[in-house]
Design a protein around this motif. Structure first.
Motif, PDB file in Angstrom:
ATOM      1  N   ALA A   1      38.459  44.220  48.093  1.00  0.00           N
ATOM      2  CA  ALA A   1      39.757  44.414  47.460  1.00  0.00           C
ATOM      3  C   ALA A   1      40.897  44.127  48.422  1.00  0.00           C
ATOM      4  O   ALA A   1      40.755  44.247  49.644  1.00  0.00           O
ATOM      5  N   VAL A   2      42.037  43.763  47.850  1.00  0.00           N
ATOM      6  CA  VAL A   2      43.258  43.492  48.601  1.00  0.00           C
ATOM      7  C   VAL A   2      44.420  43.853  47.686  1.00  0.00           C
ATOM      8  O   VAL A   2      44.271  43.858  46.456  1.00  0.00           O
TER       9      VAL A   2
ATOM     10  N   TRP B   1      49.038  35.094  49.473  1.00  0.00           N
ATOM     11  CA  TRP B   1      48.116  34.289  50.278  1.00  0.00           C
ATOM     12  C   TRP B   1      47.217  33.386  49.435  1.00  0.00           C
ATOM     13  O   TRP B   1      46.338  32.717  49.971  1.00  0.00           O
ATOM     14  N   ASP B   2      47.414  33.389  48.112  1.00  0.00           N
ATOM     15  CA  ASP B   2      46.649  32.547  47.182  1.00  0.00           C
ATOM     16  C   ASP B   2      45.143  32.798  47.325  1.00  0.00           C
ATOM     17  O   ASP B   2      44.346  31.869  47.508  1.00  0.00           O
ATOM     18  N   LEU B   3      44.775  34.050  47.203  1.00  0.00           N
ATOM     19  CA  LEU B   3      43.372  34.450  47.321  1.00  0.00           C
ATOM     20  C   LEU B   3      42.836  34.881  45.968  1.00  0.00           C
ATOM     21  O   LEU B   3      43.364  35.812  45.353  1.00  0.00           O
TER      22      LEU B   3
ATOM     23  N   GLY C   1      39.265  45.549  52.055  1.00  0.00           N
ATOM     24  CA  GLY C   1      38.307  46.636  52.179  1.00  0.00           C
ATOM     25  C   GLY C   1      37.259  46.592  51.092  1.00  0.00           C
ATOM     26  O   GLY C   1      37.495  46.045  50.005  1.00  0.00           O
ATOM     27  N   ASP C   2      36.098  47.174  51.389  1.00  0.00           N
ATOM     28  CA  ASP C   2      35.030  47.212  50.392  1.00  0.00           C
ATOM     29  C   ASP C   2      35.265  48.373  49.429  1.00  0.00           C
ATOM     30  O   ASP C   2      35.652  49.473  49.840  1.00  0.00           O
TER      31      ASP C   2
ATOM     32  N   ALA D   1      45.001  51.563  39.594  1.00  0.00           N
ATOM     33  CA  ALA D   1      46.086  52.531  39.775  1.00  0.00           C
ATOM     34  C   ALA D   1      46.916  52.257  41.028  1.00  0.00           C
ATOM     35  O   ALA D   1      48.123  52.522  41.044  1.00  0.00           O
ATOM     36  N   LEU D   2      46.277  51.727  42.067  1.00  0.00           N
ATOM     37  CA  LEU D   2      46.980  51.473  43.324  1.00  0.00           C
ATOM     38  C   LEU D   2      47.455  50.030  43.465  1.00  0.00           C
ATOM     39  O   LEU D   2      47.924  49.632  44.528  1.00  0.00           O
ATOM     40  N   GLY D   3      47.334  49.253  42.402  1.00  0.00           N
ATOM     41  CA  GLY D   3      47.835  47.880  42.447  1.00  0.00           C
ATOM     42  C   GLY D   3      47.005  46.968  43.318  1.00  0.00           C
ATOM     43  O   GLY D   3      47.539  46.106  44.028  1.00  0.00           O
ATOM     44  N   LEU D   4      45.679  47.129  43.260  1.00  0.00           N
ATOM     45  CA  LEU D   4      44.780  46.304  44.055  1.00  0.00           C
ATOM     46  C   LEU D   4      44.102  45.258  43.171  1.00  0.00           C
ATOM     47  O   LEU D   4      44.045  45.381  41.950  1.00  0.00           O
ATOM     48  N   THR D   5      43.572  44.241  43.816  1.00  0.00           N
ATOM     49  CA  THR D   5      42.830  43.177  43.154  1.00  0.00           C
ATOM     50  C   THR D   5      41.493  43.004  43.870  1.00  0.00           C
ATOM     51  O   THR D   5      41.432  43.067  45.107  1.00  0.00           O
TER      52      THR D   5
END
Length: 322
Positions: free
Chosen positions: A153-154, A162-164, A233-234, A244-248
């Protein structure tokens, strides 16, 4: 088996083990024990202990199964346990009757395989057939078609910047921008073949050791949200904190991570004696999509709602409880 009809006695060893589980249950395993029991149901008089591993998704699923089985007359209670291996051992020893297991976990950890099957249906069939033949453990079919697999996740805004989109993109990013390729990973993930070492190998990814930080699972989310100690992070793919935390989560475009589709597992004897159990749990599985489990997990992991309340609300919404 831990399950029994009201008039059946168990050997002393099993009774003592079940008593220990019952004490743990009484200390905080369940809130709504017994209130949905239908006394005239086909499972009337049957006592069942539905175990849960020690994370939110499992606690919710155990309560969904237990409360649904109560509507068939079973005196079913959820029992919170610690760790995958302990939960599986309790099932094999007959100290609990049922728990939700994941295809990838069983394939690798309990059946001794090293190469997961990429197709989730083939993986489920292979696991179910092997576990039944080798251990007499029945897997409800079909499973729930969401996969609680590992993911990287990022923060969503950084992924866009970063175009990921995929893990292959991340591998290229790590080569081109090693100073920004910082990772927080959980200790178990750092050593698993289906974790960090295998991921680096599968994607030919090179990351300096000083840019990899070992932290607890909960801390990973905190650090990812801040994006200071680490940018990546994994996580587990169905964790409610992702949204909820705005991660992808980045797409595993080389299908490295195994499929982890869950379903209730229990003894073949119980399955043969009470086919109503499989019919009911199979209908529940069909309703448990990725969208559904993400919403349930978000309530538990981000908003702090109680698993009992979450399970009851979902069962009512889907028509399994009046």
């Amino acid at each position: 088996m831990a399950m029994r009809d009201a008039q059946t006695r168990r050997p002393a060893g099993i009774r003592l083990a079940a008593a220990a589980v019952a004490l743990a249950f009484a200390a905080g395993g369940c809130g709504s024990g017994g209130e949905f029991v239908e006394p005239e149901g086909p499972l009337a008089g049957l006592e069942l202990q539905v175990a849960a591993k020690d994370f939110s998704e499992q606690r919710i699923l155990a309560r969904i199964a237990a409360y649904a089985l109560q509507t068939l007359g079973a005196e079913a209670v959820p029992v919170d346990m610690v760790g995958s291996s302990n939960t599986r051992a309790a099932l094999e020893a007959g100290e609990v009757d049922m728990y939700w297991e994941y295809t990838g976990t069983a394939w690798i950890s309990y059946l001794g395989e090293t190469k997961p099957l990429p197709d989730p249906e083939e993986q489920f069939t292979a696991v179910a057939e092997r576990d039944l033949a080798d251990n007499g453990i029945h897997w409800t079919a079909p499973p729930a078609w969401f996969s609680n697999t590992y993911a990287m996740a990022v923060r969503t805004d950084l992924a866009r910047k970063w175009d990921l989109k995929t893990l292959s993109d991340l591998a290229g990013f790590a080569r081109e921008h090693p100073d920004k390729a910082t990772f927080c990973i959980e200790t178990e993930f750092s050593t698993r073949d289906d974790g960090w070492p295998g991921l680096l190998d599968a994607y030919s990814m090179e990351v300096d050791k000083e840019r990899v930080h070992m932290v607890d699972t909960g801390i990973i989310f905190t650090e990812l949200a801040k994006a200071s100690t680490c940018a990546f992070g994994d996580v587990f793919a169905t964790d409610g904190r992702i949204k909820a935390l705005g991660l992808t989560t980045l797409e595993d475009d080389r299908a490295f991570f195994p499929n982890y589709n869950p379903t209730p597992t229990y003894s073949s004897e119980l399955a043969a004696e009470h086919p109503e159990i499989d019919e009911l749990l199979g209908r529940i599985n069909k309703e448990l999509t990725e969208k559904e489990i993400l919403a349930l997990a978000e309530r538990a992991d981000y908003y702090g709602d109680d698993p009992e309340e979450i399970a009851e609300d979902w069962l009512r919404e889907k028509g399994f409880l009046d």
